[in-house]
Design a protein around this motif. Structure first.
Motif, PDB file in Angstrom:
ATOM      1  N   LYS A  75      -6.190  -0.845   5.875  1.00  0.00           N
ATOM      2  CA  LYS A  75      -6.638  -2.221   5.661  1.00  0.00           C
ATOM      3  C   LYS A  75      -5.800  -2.936   4.598  1.00  0.00           C
ATOM      4  O   LYS A  75      -5.718  -4.155   4.591  1.00  0.00           O
ATOM      5  N   HIS A  76      -5.235  -2.162   3.697  1.00  0.00           N
ATOM      6  CA  HIS A  76      -4.487  -2.759   2.588  1.00  0.00           C
ATOM      7  C   HIS A  76      -3.076  -2.172   2.553  1.00  0.00           C
ATOM      8  O   HIS A  76      -2.810  -1.199   1.860  1.00  0.00           O
ATOM      9  N   LYS A  77      -2.192  -2.766   3.328  1.00  0.00           N
ATOM     10  CA  LYS A  77      -0.815  -2.284   3.420  1.00  0.00           C
ATOM     11  C   LYS A  77      -0.063  -2.624   2.129  1.00  0.00           C
ATOM     12  O   LYS A  77       0.024  -3.780   1.740  1.00  0.00           O
ATOM     13  N   PRO A  78       0.488  -1.612   1.447  1.00  0.00           N
ATOM     14  CA  PRO A  78       1.189  -1.859   0.188  1.00  0.00           C
ATOM     15  C   PRO A  78       2.562  -2.493   0.409  1.00  0.00           C
ATOM     16  O   PRO A  78       3.143  -2.389   1.479  1.00  0.00           O
ATOM     17  N   MET A  79       3.068  -3.158  -0.624  1.00  0.00           N
ATOM     18  CA  MET A  79       4.394  -3.757  -0.586  1.00  0.00           C
ATOM     19  C   MET A  79       5.415  -2.756  -1.116  1.00  0.00           C
ATOM     20  O   MET A  79       5.111  -1.924  -1.962  1.00  0.00           O
ATOM     21  N   GLU A  84       8.571   1.235  -6.050  1.00  0.00           N
ATOM     22  CA  GLU A  84       9.768   2.050  -5.858  1.00  0.00           C
ATOM     23  C   GLU A  84       9.545   3.519  -6.226  1.00  0.00           C
ATOM     24  O   GLU A  84      10.077   4.419  -5.571  1.00  0.00           O
ATOM     25  N   LYS A  85       8.765   3.767  -7.275  1.00  0.00           N
ATOM     26  CA  LYS A  85       8.527   5.143  -7.714  1.00  0.00           C
ATOM     27  C   LYS A  85       7.565   5.890  -6.808  1.00  0.00           C
ATOM     28  O   LYS A  85       7.383   7.100  -6.946  1.00  0.00           O
ATOM     29  N   ARG A  86       6.967   5.165  -5.874  1.00  0.00           N
ATOM     30  CA  ARG A  86       5.997   5.775  -4.950  1.00  0.00           C
ATOM     31  C   ARG A  86       6.577   6.004  -3.558  1.00  0.00           C
ATOM     32  O   ARG A  86       5.859   6.377  -2.640  1.00  0.00           O
ATOM     33  N   ILE A  87       7.856   5.758  -3.396  1.00  0.00           N
ATOM     34  CA  ILE A  87       8.497   5.944  -2.088  1.00  0.00           C
ATOM     35  C   ILE A  87       9.007   7.380  -1.959  1.00  0.00           C
ATOM     36  O   ILE A  87       9.761   7.861  -2.806  1.00  0.00           O
TER      37      ILE A  87
END
Length: 264
Positions: A75-79, A84-87
């Motif tokens: 429901k809440h697609k992140p940007m 960057e540190k979460r990719i």
């Protein structure tokens, strides 16, 4: 517990207003969809039942939480920008879809004849697969996503548990962070394990939550590795491949091993 009873128990716990549950008898899967966004989570019941029977979790709370978190994340697609540190990269089989259920192209790279690399944004208890469309309007390219993801996976801890069978050493990496199998993309880790090996280095990623290294010094070692990879493959929530890889000259080569005996 019988499959029918197990399924009914999970269905009872996952009954919510706004959710619809579909059961595929042939595949033994449950799909739970959010009526608002028309997206859902699919559960493979056979490996979950096997976990239940081995008492790897005392209740189905783990399954319920997995579905709740997964649907909430949809429901809440992140940007991408700001995360960057979460990719991170994730390993999937070559049969994994290259598009989302809505038909959006997923960002991925070929890896071996058995595996592909997809890219995700980590959201803690879940992650979102990066789609090509998510790069639009940003300064990110596919190459930049790949670079960031590989840097991040190299920064993860590498806890290894060692076991020895018939003179062959086996190392299990299970950090329980969702990116265990992803460590196979860390070339420095592969090179370190190769230097540590006294025989042939083999690697296995039967599912996303484990990475197995094997220092094989005799035929029994191949036997044990084949059985381990097959066993873990059948137990994983996200299976990847039951075929181990031989690591030679910086390359991973999928190898079929005809196991003769089960490991103790």
């Amino acid at each position: 517990m019988e499959m029918r009873q197990f399924r009914k128990e999970i269905e009872k716990r996952l009954t919510r207003d706004g959710w619809t549950i579909f059961y595929d008898h042939k595949e033994s899967t449950l799909r739970i969809e959010d009526d608002e966004i028309k997206k859902g989570v699919t559960l493979s019941l056979k490996p979950l039942l096997a976990k239940w029977e081995r008492k790897e979790f005392s209740s189905i709370d783990e399954v319920v939480r997995y579905v709740e978190v997964g649907l909430e994340a949809m429901k809440h697609k992140p940007m991408i920008t700001g995360n960057e540190k979460r990719i991170f990269p994730v390993i999937r089989s070559t049969s994994f879809p290259t598009e989302s259920n809505a038909g959006d192209a997923l960002l991925f790279d070929e890896h071996t004849a058995e595996t592909r690399v997809y890219y995700v944004i980590d959201q803690g208890e879940s992650y979102t697969l990066i789609q090509e469309s998510m790069l639009e309007g940003t300064s990110f390219t596919k190459e930049k996503i790949r670079e960031v993801a590989m840097f991040n996976v190299r920064s993860l801890p590498q806890p290894l548990k060692e076991d020895t069978v018939a003179g062959n050493r086996f190392f299990f990496l299970r950090a329980k962070d969702g990116f265990d199998a992803s460590r196979i993309l860390d070339q420095s880790l592969l090179e370190k394990m190769e230097k540590k090996a006294t025989g042939q280095l083999a690697v296995a990623v039967p599912h996303q939550d484990v990475l197995i290294f094997a220092d094989i010094v005799n035929e029994r070692g191949y036997d044990v590795l084949a059985q381990l990879a097959l066993q873990f493959f059948g137990e994983g929530r996200v299976p990847v491949t039951a075929l181990p890889f031989l690591y030679e000259d910086g390359e991973l080569e999928p190898t079929f091993i005809l196991a003769q005996r089960k490991p103790k």
